[in-house]
Every structure is written in structure tokens, then in C-alpha cells.
Design a protein around this motif. Sequence first.
Motif, PDB file in Angstrom:
ATOM      1  N   ARG A  31       0.842  -1.207   0.000  1.00 17.66           N
ATOM      2  CA  ARG A  31       0.000   0.000   0.000  1.00 17.66           C
ATOM      3  C   ARG A  31       0.878   1.259   0.000  1.00 17.66           C
ATOM      4  N   LYS A  32       1.983   1.202   0.739  1.00 20.95           N
ATOM      5  CA  LYS A  32       2.907   2.346   0.771  1.00 20.95           C
ATOM      6  C   LYS A  32       3.485   2.619  -0.619  1.00 20.95           C
ATOM      7  N   VAL A  33       3.855   1.543  -1.308  1.00 20.09           N
ATOM      8  CA  VAL A  33       4.413   1.692  -2.661  1.00 20.09           C
ATOM      9  C   VAL A  33       3.358   2.315  -3.586  1.00 20.09           C
ATOM     10  N   ALA A  34       2.122   1.818  -3.494  1.00 19.47           N
ATOM     11  CA  ALA A  34       1.040   2.348  -4.332  1.00 19.47           C
ATOM     12  C   ALA A  34       0.809   3.832  -4.041  1.00 19.47           C
ATOM     13  N   LEU A  35       0.810   4.192  -2.750  1.00 15.93           N
ATOM     14  CA  LEU A  35       0.583   5.593  -2.370  1.00 15.93           C
ATOM     15  C   LEU A  35       1.701   6.496  -2.891  1.00 15.93           C
ATOM     16  N   PHE A  36       2.945   6.029  -2.735  1.00 13.75           N
ATOM     17  CA  PHE A  36       4.051   6.870  -3.179  1.00 13.75           C
ATOM     18  C   PHE A  36       4.047   7.005  -4.708  1.00 13.75           C
ATOM     19  N   ALA A  37       3.665   5.925  -5.393  1.00 14.79           N
ATOM     20  CA  ALA A  37       3.611   5.952  -6.862  1.00 14.79           C
ATOM     21  C   ALA A  37       2.586   6.972  -7.365  1.00 14.79           C
ATOM     22  N   VAL A  38       1.403   7.026  -6.731  1.00 11.36           N
ATOM     23  CA  VAL A  38       0.405   8.005  -7.199  1.00 11.36           C
ATOM     24  C   VAL A  38       0.850   9.435  -6.872  1.00 11.36           C
ATOM     25  N   CYS A  39       1.554   9.604  -5.764  1.00 14.46           N
ATOM     26  CA  CYS A  39       2.074  10.941  -5.424  1.00 14.46           C
ATOM     27  C   CYS A  39       3.128  11.382  -6.448  1.00 14.46           C
ATOM     28  N   LEU A  40       3.980  10.444  -6.829  1.00 11.14           N
ATOM     29  CA  LEU A  40       5.028  10.743  -7.811  1.00 11.14           C
ATOM     30  C   LEU A  40       4.412  11.083  -9.174  1.00 11.14           C
ATOM     31  N   ALA A  41       3.399  10.302  -9.567  1.00 11.35           N
ATOM     32  CA  ALA A  41       2.710  10.564 -10.839  1.00 11.35           C
ATOM     33  C   ALA A  41       2.068  11.955 -10.808  1.00 11.35           C
ATOM     34  N   THR A  42       1.493  12.311  -9.658  1.00 12.54           N
ATOM     35  CA  THR A  42       0.869  13.630  -9.502  1.00 12.54           C
ATOM     36  C   THR A  42       1.914  14.732  -9.613  1.00 12.54           C
ATOM     37  N   PHE A  43       3.065  14.509  -8.983  1.00 14.52           N
ATOM     38  CA  PHE A  43       4.140  15.505  -9.020  1.00 14.52           C
ATOM     39  C   PHE A  43       4.591  15.769 -10.463  1.00 14.52           C
ATOM     40  N   LEU A  44       4.761  14.695 -11.238  1.00 18.12           N
ATOM     41  CA  LEU A  44       5.223  14.854 -12.631  1.00 18.12           C
ATOM     42  C   LEU A  44       4.177  15.608 -13.458  1.00 18.12           C
ATOM     43  N   ARG A  45       2.921  15.260 -13.253  1.00 22.03           N
ATOM     44  CA  ARG A  45       1.835  15.910 -13.997  1.00 22.03           C
ATOM     45  C   ARG A  45       1.721  17.383 -13.605  1.00 22.03           C
ATOM     46  N   MET A  46       1.793  17.646 -12.302  1.00 22.32           N
ATOM     47  CA  MET A  46       1.679  19.027 -11.829  1.00 22.32           C
ATOM     48  C   MET A  46       2.853  19.883 -12.310  1.00 22.32           C
ATOM     49  N   SER A  47       4.039  19.280 -12.365  1.00 18.00           N
ATOM     50  CA  SER A  47       5.213  20.034 -12.829  1.00 18.00           C
ATOM     51  C   SER A  47       5.018  20.458 -14.282  1.00 18.00           C
ATOM     52  N   PHE A  48       4.475  19.542 -15.095  1.00 21.16           N
ATOM     53  CA  PHE A  48       4.182  19.853 -16.493  1.00 21.16           C
ATOM     54  C   PHE A  48       3.182  21.012 -16.562  1.00 21.16           C
ATOM     55  N   MET A  49       2.169  20.965 -15.692  1.00 20.98           N
ATOM     56  CA  MET A  49       1.139  21.996 -15.729  1.00 20.98           C
ATOM     57  C   MET A  49       1.679  23.340 -15.241  1.00 20.98           C
ATOM     58  N   VAL A  50       2.409  23.309 -14.125  1.00 22.28           N
ATOM     59  CA  VAL A  50       2.910  24.561 -13.531  1.00 22.28           C
ATOM     60  C   VAL A  50       3.968  25.215 -14.429  1.00 22.28           C
ATOM     61  N   LEU A  51       4.850  24.391 -15.018  1.00 22.99           N
ATOM     62  CA  LEU A  51       5.944  24.966 -15.802  1.00 22.99           C
ATOM     63  C   LEU A  51       5.564  25.231 -17.257  1.00 22.99           C
ATOM     64  N   TYR A  52       4.581  24.498 -17.781  1.00 21.38           N
ATOM     65  CA  TYR A  52       4.270  24.649 -19.198  1.00 21.38           C
ATOM     66  C   TYR A  52       2.841  25.151 -19.452  1.00 21.38           C
ATOM     67  N   LEU A  53       1.839  24.463 -18.871  1.00 24.25           N
ATOM     68  CA  LEU A  53       0.455  24.772 -19.240  1.00 24.25           C
ATOM     69  C   LEU A  53      -0.077  26.064 -18.635  1.00 24.25           C
ATOM     70  N   LEU A  54       0.396  26.403 -17.424  1.00 26.93           N
ATOM     71  CA  LEU A  54      -0.140  27.592 -16.760  1.00 26.93           C
ATOM     72  C   LEU A  54       0.487  28.837 -17.391  1.00 26.93           C
ATOM     73  N   ARG A  55      -0.291  29.542 -18.185  1.00 30.05           N
ATOM     74  CA  ARG A  55       0.287  30.692 -18.889  1.00 30.05           C
ATOM     75  C   ARG A  55      -0.048  32.008 -18.204  1.00 30.05           C
ATOM     76  N   ARG A  56      -0.947  31.976 -17.234  1.00 30.43           N
ATOM     77  CA  ARG A  56      -1.255  33.217 -16.516  1.00 30.43           C
ATOM     78  C   ARG A  56      -0.275  33.378 -15.351  1.00 30.43           C
ATOM     79  N   GLY A  57      -0.359  34.529 -14.712  1.00 31.53           N
ATOM     80  CA  GLY A  57       0.511  34.779 -13.565  1.00 31.53           C
ATOM     81  C   GLY A  57       0.056  33.995 -12.346  1.00 31.53           C
ATOM     82  N   MET A  58       0.945  33.897 -11.358  1.00 34.54           N
ATOM     83  CA  MET A  58       0.600  33.226 -10.106  1.00 34.54           C
ATOM     84  C   MET A  58       1.094  34.115  -8.964  1.00 34.54           C
ATOM     85  N   LYS A  59       0.168  34.583  -8.139  1.00 29.92           N
ATOM     86  CA  LYS A  59       0.560  35.435  -7.012  1.00 29.92           C
ATOM     87  C   LYS A  59       1.136  34.562  -5.895  1.00 29.92           C
ATOM     88  N   TRP A  60       1.890  35.190  -4.984  1.00 28.53           N
ATOM     89  CA  TRP A  60       2.495  34.416  -3.884  1.00 28.53           C
ATOM     90  C   TRP A  60       1.439  33.748  -3.013  1.00 28.53           C
TER      91      TRP A  60
END
Length: 221
Positions: A50-79
Motif C-alpha cells: 500500500r505504501k508503494v502504491a501511495l508513493f507511486a500516485v504521489c510521484l505521478a501527480t508531481f510529474l503531472r503538476m510540474s508539467f502543468m505549472v511549468l508549461y500549461l499555466l500561462r497566466r501569472g501566479m501570485k504568492w
Amino acid sequence: GDGMYGSTDRSWGQRWTVIAGECVCLLIAYWLLFMGGSEALHLPDGRYDRKVALFAVCLATFLRMSFMVLYLLRRGMKWGEAGGVLFAFAAYYIGFCLLGGIQAKPLDGLDLLAILLFASGSVVNTASEWLRDRWKQDPRNQGKLYTGGLFQYAAHINYFGDVVWVSGIALLTRNPWAALIPFFLILLFVFLNIPEHDRYLRNKYGSAFIEYEKKTKKLIP
């Protein structure tokens, strides 16, 4: 400054802060799951699979979010927004791994459903934003309201995707307390993000958005 939407500043400082903060949260999650973190906190030790499964979904989320934050999000982001995003991801990575990592239940059919929910919510969230981005890049669509792709099913279909994948991880923990995280996420969307985003869209697109709003679901398709 028109709030969180509509700003054109690329806010690289905020973006990289979010990514770095997520990395710290993942390291803490890894420590909790695999490096004796739960024992150090005097918590029961759950099942390795279960720990492996949980960490795997977190890692998959991190990779997807990085793509979105660095590439897809074209508007500004306030602090303030960057802080909110980081708080949410601390709840996802650390909270879910803490709650699921102490669970002694072996993986079963319900966990398969959890992973399916996680995967489908992730696809809805990223695909909706990616298709919108492709459309926006076409100069002919400059200044027009996007109502195609998955956004024809709900005005905030990307948020719906978020709710689904977060619920998937909550289910994977097999800990009833985890249900609080998607519950608070829904409240945040319904009472804060959606009204603010709608206000921005109404101001920017006027009658086009009002018409679209009349015939389209808000969050749940």
C-alpha cells in the motif's frame, strides 16, 4: 491586478517555489513511508504494498503538476496562490501517505477502483487544460471564450478532475479520515475558486460567458 486570473506576468519565482516545495513534501512522505518516519512518530506500520502504491500516485501527480505549472499555466501566479497550492500538496503528499501508511489492510478490488479514479481524474484534469491551451495558442481564437473539449460538459471540468483524482488517493489510503481532504477541496472550489473565476470570466467575456453559463453545468458534468 485582476486577482488570480488574467495576469500575464509569468511568475517564475512562484512556479519554482511550488515545485521545490512539492519536492520537500515528497521527501517527507518518503521518510514517513519507507525510512522509519511512522515509527519515529510512534505510529503503527502499515503494509509495504500500500505504501508503494501511495508513493507511486504521489510521484505521478508531481510529474503531472510540474508539467502543468511549468508549461500549461500561462497566466501569472501570485504568492498567495502559490502558498495555497503548496498547502494543498502538503495535504495530498504528506497527509495521504501518513493516513495510508499506517493501514494494515491488504490491497484489494477497492484499491483497484481507487487507482482507476485517480487515473481518470488525472486525465480529465490535464487533458481539459491541455486542449484549452492548444486552442488558445491559435491566433484566430484570440479574445474568445473556450467552450470546447471537455469544457462543454462543465464550466470547471478541470476542477472536477481534481476532485476525482484526489478522491482516488483518499480511497487508496483506506482511512476514513482521508475523506476530509476531498471534502475540503470541494468546499474550496464551490465557495472560493469557482465564484472568483466566474467573476473574472463574466468581466472578460460578458454575454458569451453568461450564455455558456446558462446551458453548462458548473462542476459536475
